[in-house]
Design an enzyme around this catalytic site. Sequence first.
Site, short mmCIF file in Angstrom:
data_model
loop_
_atom_site.label_atom_id
_atom_site.label_comp_id
_atom_site.label_asym_id
_atom_site.label_seq_id
_atom_site.Cartn_x
_atom_site.Cartn_y
_atom_site.Cartn_z
N GLY A 45 -29.07 -0.48 -24.20
CA GLY A 45 -29.70 0.55 -25.02
C GLY A 45 -30.52 1.56 -24.23
N LEU A 81 -30.87 2.18 -20.15
CA LEU A 81 -30.36 3.43 -19.59
C LEU A 81 -31.47 4.17 -18.84
CD1 LEU A 81 -28.27 4.47 -22.69
CD2 LEU A 81 -27.30 4.09 -20.41
N HIS A 128 0.81 -1.21 0.00
CA HIS A 128 0.00 0.00 0.00
C HIS A 128 0.85 1.27 0.00
CE1 HIS A 128 -3.72 -2.28 1.76
NE2 HIS A 128 -3.35 -2.72 0.58
N GLU A 163 1.36 3.65 2.20
CA GLU A 163 2.17 3.94 3.37
C GLU A 163 3.49 3.18 3.33
OE1 GLU A 163 -2.19 3.83 4.85
OE2 GLU A 163 -1.00 3.03 3.21
N ALA A 179 -24.41 7.90 -26.94
CA ALA A 179 -24.16 8.89 -27.98
C ALA A 179 -25.48 9.24 -28.65
CB ALA A 179 -23.16 8.35 -29.00
#
Length: 351
Positions: free
Chosen positions: A290, A294, A52, A54, A160
């Site tokens: 499609g 959505l 990680h 750190e 789009a």
Amino acid sequence: MPDIDQSYMQRCLELARLGAGKVAPNPMVGAVLVHNGKIIGEGYHREYGKVHAEVNCIESVLKYDRDLLATATMYVSLEPCVHFGKTPPCSDLIIEKGIRKVVIGCPDPFSAVNGRGIDKLQKAGIHVVTGVLEQACKEINRRFFTFHTAQRPYIVLKWAQTANGVMAAQTDERLLISNEYSNRLVHQWRTGEAAILVGTNTALLDNPVLDNRLWTGRKPVRMVLDMDLRLPANLKLFDQQQKTIVFNSIRQEQQGNILYYQLQKTNPIIPQVLNAAYEMEIQSILVEGGARMLQSFMDEGLWDEARVITNETLLLTDGLNAPNIPPSQLIKTQKIVTDTIHYYTHKQINQ
């Protein structure tokens, strides 16, 4: 909040972003070690399964500066872990190195941490400061936070449309709307999400590959909603080249790289998909269509971002209308030759 603390935390965020697309499902984290106003160490989480931020930060300190650790301050954008996962707890390393002060951007919502790292450092006598650039530290890991607080993947909607808001022709012919430069950007977006989801009609009519061949990075998991298993086996989605999940109502089985995951037709579909993805530890999904799918995500309020690509030069009088975005915040507009991309956010990151 001292300006100097914010400056060092801003550097932590800059470092954290270098892990984008490489560390999920872990969060992006940056860390900085400061002694008497001088940075003596920097690090970030570079790759999932590896050490990680750190650890990398401490290991970056030059040998002749190692004796400064006990009087240095560590800045870290996310609460240090306290559990054994793929790597040992970072909180133990901080204690072991004798670092006396730690400044933390925000707590870690993961149930195995969630305040325990802060508590452990404090019990070891370390002075802990929290909440420095907290909102920015949450925002950079909004997928991680949503996954662990809302217990569902972070959802990005993308489509789009033409200048007059049409996203598909009425015929079976595929309508190419966005330009080649926007398409390349979409492939970059794909590398930043854990999975891509499309519906039956999109898979059938467009026969998409749903890969990131135009951009380097990790391949996302492909997902398709095909409740009645209507899709033919010769579609590119079923080429076995990527892990693919077929959500359906008929069977549950694994066939090579393809998982058929059974849902219940009588229950709401979108929540079932998100619950299944959560169980499979899929932290984010790019929904590419499609229109009906959505719109379903938006109607159910189960989305976080929307990215709408509009071809400003293309008009289509007869076609399928794009979804209607509910009240949301426009956060960015980008122009790429003939295309304009609008970026929306649905709600603020979980507090």
